[in-house]
Enzyme design. Sequence first.
Site, mmCIF file in Angstrom:
data_model
loop_
_atom_site.group_PDB
_atom_site.id
_atom_site.type_symbol
_atom_site.label_atom_id
_atom_site.label_comp_id
_atom_site.label_asym_id
_atom_site.label_seq_id
_atom_site.Cartn_x
_atom_site.Cartn_y
_atom_site.Cartn_z
ATOM 1 C CD GLU A 11 -21.952 -4.402 80.984
ATOM 2 O OE1 GLU A 11 -22.002 -5.624 81.225
ATOM 3 O OE2 GLU A 11 -21.208 -3.620 81.599
ATOM 4 C CD GLU A 17 -22.506 -1.246 84.527
ATOM 5 O OE1 GLU A 17 -21.497 -1.985 84.634
ATOM 6 O OE2 GLU A 17 -23.660 -1.674 84.352
#
Length: 391
Positions: free
Chosen positions: A181, A290
């Site tokens: 991320e 995710e």
Amino acid sequence: MKFTTSSAAVTAAAALLPGASATIYYAGVAQSGGEFGVWSADATPGTGLPGTFGVEYQFIDEAGVDTMVDQNKVNLHRVAFLLERMCPPADGLGAKFNETHFDFFKQSIDYITTTKGAYAILDPHNYMRYNDPSSQPYSGSIIGNSSDPTAATTAQFGEFWGELAARFADNEKVIFGLMNEPHDMPSSLLLDNLQAAVDAIRAAGANNLIIAPGNSWTGGHAWTQGGDEASSKWLHKLVDPANNTAIDIHEYLDQDFSGSHTACTQDAATNLADVTAWLKEHNLKAFITEFGGSNTTECLDMLDSMVDYMADNEEYIGWTAWAAGPFWGPNSPCCTDSNQYGSLEPGSTAGDGTPGLYDTVWLPVLQKKVPAQLQWDGPASVEGGELTEKA
């Protein structure tokens, strides 16, 4: 006994087999725990470093992995770790590792890939930052930020990946997830960092599958947003001489795509449409490493539809749900609103002693979406491999 079928035959027959997938080669869970133990309420740098393995942090629980592989028939685990433990800040990011820490990590990866025969994604859970994880995801210096004298350089990021790749180059079941991320940084710098990592990995003689994230938390819904900074403007420029790099996408279903709310309100099929079109345009494959939700009826329905969406679009070849891990206890890895619903770890219970998300989300929804045939042998690849049914 394994039943083998060619990928082409499975593709042709998929429409005839309920629950079968022609495109998903890898499916499983994210193992969260290797990044634990460093949070500081007052953002004190160095908190929890290096930490005590098995006390403040741990990568996997072997019994949980056993259940997931042997009973749930998943073939993929994404294993989080911290750069600051692998490369202590006193030494800096690069090719010098804390060998004790690396050995603990390698034991976990070897257990997944060698002992259990599954695939593992290496996940530096650092948000493209290094030197202070005390208030992740915002603390630490952005890697490659030349205006920050405390920041690790792009070259150092490449050196780190070259060293890590060399150590796993002979394990074809290891997948290199370049970074968790990245966010709030120039997309040109993100591309530079990713390219340095890819170059170093290939120079180390490792042909393993690589998965590369975008900016903006690598959110699929945001892939084409942000004007000139949009991930869609940059990520297709990444060059891999081995042609074995896929895109790493995250996508949550709550109001702000953060995974921090109980209610699911965001339809994945709608929000992934643009990134899916971008993948198709550039002939790229992707993993969603995710995603997750609570055990509300709305979340269960949306999770069901989301996994179907991945199976129905050939651009997606793998997924890992967030999250399992040995240290969650009654706490939830996502979608909690401060409630304690437990996690996807087998045996997880909620704060009130009722079944956790393994029993209330994984088993009733996600387990049913694990394809009966996955890739169990051969190198991880953007092309996938021979699909087999695990005994």
